[in-house]
Motif scaffolding. Sequence first.
Motif, PDB file in Angstrom:
ATOM      1  N   CYS A  83       0.854  -1.121  -0.187  1.00  0.00           N
ATOM      2  CA  CYS A  83       0.132  -0.027  -0.101  1.00  0.00           C
ATOM      3  C   CYS A  83       0.934   1.348   0.055  1.00  0.00           C
ATOM      4  O   CYS A  83       1.882   1.318   0.530  1.00  0.00           O
ATOM      5  CB  CYS A  83      -0.911   0.075   1.146  1.00  0.00           C
ATOM      6  SG  CYS A  83      -2.244  -1.104   1.255  1.00  0.00           S
ATOM      7  N   GLN A  84       0.411   2.252  -0.722  1.00  0.00           N
ATOM      8  CA  GLN A  84       1.077   3.530  -0.575  1.00  0.00           C
ATOM      9  C   GLN A  84       0.141   4.653  -0.541  1.00  0.00           C
ATOM     10  O   GLN A  84      -0.798   4.888  -1.257  1.00  0.00           O
ATOM     11  CB  GLN A  84       1.844   3.552  -2.139  1.00  0.00           C
ATOM     12  CG  GLN A  84       2.359   5.049  -2.256  1.00  0.00           C
ATOM     13  CD  GLN A  84       2.891   5.185  -3.586  1.00  0.00           C
ATOM     14  OE1 GLN A  84       2.541   4.504  -4.659  1.00  0.00           O
ATOM     15  NE2 GLN A  84       3.628   6.602  -3.975  1.00  0.00           N
ATOM     16  N   LEU A  85       0.522   5.534   0.463  1.00  0.00           N
ATOM     17  CA  LEU A  85      -0.214   6.718   0.767  1.00  0.00           C
ATOM     18  C   LEU A  85       0.268   7.976   0.076  1.00  0.00           C
ATOM     19  O   LEU A  85       1.448   8.049  -0.161  1.00  0.00           O
ATOM     20  CB  LEU A  85      -0.461   7.069   2.008  1.00  0.00           C
ATOM     21  CG  LEU A  85      -1.179   5.848   3.088  1.00  0.00           C
ATOM     22  CD1 LEU A  85      -1.147   6.375   4.557  1.00  0.00           C
ATOM     23  CD2 LEU A  85      -2.860   6.196   2.562  1.00  0.00           C
ATOM     24  N   TYR A  86      -0.507   8.489  -0.865  1.00  0.00           N
ATOM     25  CA  TYR A  86      -0.032   9.791  -1.475  1.00  0.00           C
ATOM     26  C   TYR A  86      -0.017  11.303  -0.858  1.00  0.00           C
ATOM     27  O   TYR A  86       0.722  11.853  -1.330  1.00  0.00           O
ATOM     28  CB  TYR A  86      -1.048  10.137  -2.714  1.00  0.00           C
ATOM     29  CG  TYR A  86      -1.365   8.952  -3.680  1.00  0.00           C
ATOM     30  CD1 TYR A  86      -0.117   8.348  -4.139  1.00  0.00           C
ATOM     31  CD2 TYR A  86      -2.836   8.472  -3.900  1.00  0.00           C
ATOM     32  CE1 TYR A  86      -0.509   7.327  -4.929  1.00  0.00           C
ATOM     33  CE2 TYR A  86      -2.792   7.149  -4.779  1.00  0.00           C
ATOM     34  CZ  TYR A  86      -1.588   6.584  -5.400  1.00  0.00           C
ATOM     35  OH  TYR A  86      -2.237   5.770  -6.142  1.00  0.00           O
ATOM     36  N   GLY A  87      -0.277  11.138   0.480  1.00  0.00           N
ATOM     37  CA  GLY A  87      -0.191  12.476   1.270  1.00  0.00           C
ATOM     38  C   GLY A  87      -1.137  13.201   0.760  1.00  0.00           C
ATOM     39  O   GLY A  87      -2.127  13.097  -0.042  1.00  0.00           O
ATOM     40  N   HIS A  88      -1.472  14.469   1.638  1.00  0.00           N
ATOM     41  CA  HIS A  88      -2.645  15.258   1.479  1.00  0.00           C
ATOM     42  C   HIS A  88      -2.550  16.022   0.203  1.00  0.00           C
ATOM     43  O   HIS A  88      -1.339  16.532  -0.224  1.00  0.00           O
ATOM     44  CB  HIS A  88      -2.740  16.410   2.545  1.00  0.00           C
ATOM     45  CG  HIS A  88      -3.731  17.222   2.453  1.00  0.00           C
ATOM     46  ND1 HIS A  88      -4.939  16.913   2.403  1.00  0.00           N
ATOM     47  CD2 HIS A  88      -3.729  18.740   2.126  1.00  0.00           C
ATOM     48  CE1 HIS A  88      -5.944  17.997   2.255  1.00  0.00           C
ATOM     49  NE2 HIS A  88      -5.208  19.031   2.321  1.00  0.00           N
ATOM     50  N   GLN A  89      -3.465  15.824  -0.646  1.00  0.00           N
ATOM     51  CA  GLN A  89      -3.643  16.786  -1.874  1.00  0.00           C
ATOM     52  C   GLN A  89      -4.597  17.798  -1.860  1.00  0.00           C
ATOM     53  O   GLN A  89      -5.883  17.271  -1.465  1.00  0.00           O
ATOM     54  CB  GLN A  89      -3.975  15.654  -3.078  1.00  0.00           C
ATOM     55  CG  GLN A  89      -2.725  14.568  -3.080  1.00  0.00           C
ATOM     56  CD  GLN A  89      -3.125  13.592  -4.208  1.00  0.00           C
ATOM     57  OE1 GLN A  89      -3.199  13.962  -5.474  1.00  0.00           O
ATOM     58  NE2 GLN A  89      -3.419  12.465  -3.940  1.00  0.00           N
ATOM     59  N   VAL A  90      -4.713  18.764  -2.518  1.00  0.00           N
ATOM     60  CA  VAL A  90      -5.587  20.030  -2.483  1.00  0.00           C
ATOM     61  C   VAL A  90      -6.319  19.703  -3.941  1.00  0.00           C
ATOM     62  O   VAL A  90      -5.715  19.705  -4.777  1.00  0.00           O
ATOM     63  CB  VAL A  90      -5.117  21.308  -2.532  1.00  0.00           C
ATOM     64  CG1 VAL A  90      -6.204  22.419  -2.361  1.00  0.00           C
ATOM     65  CG2 VAL A  90      -4.286  21.235  -1.220  1.00  0.00           C
ATOM     66  N   PRO A  91      -7.661  19.368  -3.724  1.00  0.00           N
ATOM     67  CA  PRO A  91      -8.637  18.895  -4.731  1.00  0.00           C
ATOM     68  C   PRO A  91      -8.576  20.582  -5.765  1.00  0.00           C
ATOM     69  O   PRO A  91      -8.774  21.532  -5.195  1.00  0.00           O
ATOM     70  CB  PRO A  91     -10.072  18.652  -4.546  1.00  0.00           C
ATOM     71  CG  PRO A  91      -9.832  19.172  -2.914  1.00  0.00           C
ATOM     72  CD  PRO A  91      -8.641  19.066  -2.573  1.00  0.00           C
TER      73      PRO A  91
END
Length: 355
Positions: free
Chosen positions: A247-255
């Motif tokens: 599993c890989q988390l992408y980190g917080h992204q601003v939509p």
Amino acid sequence: MKALVALILLVQLPIHKAVPAAPPAPLGCDDPESEAAAEVAVNYINGHSQHGYKFALNRIEDIRVVHQGPNNDIIFLELDLLETKCPILSPTPLANCTVRSFAEHAVEGDCDVKLQKVDGTLSVLASKCHSHADSREDIIKICPDCPLLEPLNNTDVLGAVSAALNDYNSKTTGPYLRLLEIGRAKIQYHPGHAVVTEFAVGATNCSAEEAKANVGACQLLPEDQSNFGFCTAVMVKRPSQDLQVDCQLYGHQVPPPDIPLLSWPGVTYNHPGQDTSAGLVPSAVGVINHNLGLFHNNPVASESSSSEILRSMLSAKSLTKRAVAEAAQHDKVPRPVGFVPPPPPCPGKIRHFDI
């Protein structure tokens, strides 16, 4: 008398009518302007799709331009797309996403897109897409032993995803993960029995250790902290049992500002912290791939309905045929012996492979 003579002479002068300018030649599907419009269209489709994977351009099937006025054109595109290995949630730029090979049971997307070009700036007005996986028969002809896509609600698939996510959560020192949706699934029966799955996840406000005490209290992180990711898993059932999960988390992204969190790609739940049963939206039950036609929409443009696009496309076709006929009347240049006409302007080149 002099005035009368002058008037008679003016009347006798030859009258020259202005010759209308020939309409511009139709754009070819591989022209730079066509490719620029296709790039804008594909980015728009991926930016507004809410499930599955990013799609890459495979071929421009057709392009039609309707001139509205000075520096103002309406452009109609017919595009063939191919599914990539990048989940729709992934921050990886499309240019760095690998298109799935034919043997991986490729998925093709067909899109009609209406754009406007004003003073050189392109914007999407409307779009209509649908996608489908290549036929099982075609895959078997090329690769008889290759595993094929299975329905996302297949019992073995659901069991494998559940086991994989539980296994990951039991071992991780990071946040407890919840399932968002299942992306793809394949089952291999020979020489061994294995279930291969891909699924999107979201981090919760609990650590994996805290979730052991009260998993029901673990909710997806709020919008300003959201952290989504993606997992791949292989569950081997025979000849021996094994389970591998990554599993890989992408980190917080601003939509993007025009796409609220609950409509952002991959987030299939209806309320904050509430994911769907087994990661499946109702429309995905029984299907083997997430369909652009089911999930892609245009929430901004007022002309996003299918009927509007079809009416516009038919109108553009008739106008383009007329423009081609008029242009042909001006193309009376004799051709030398042995002249080979150039290839037709459309459809364009295939960038990857044909399904």
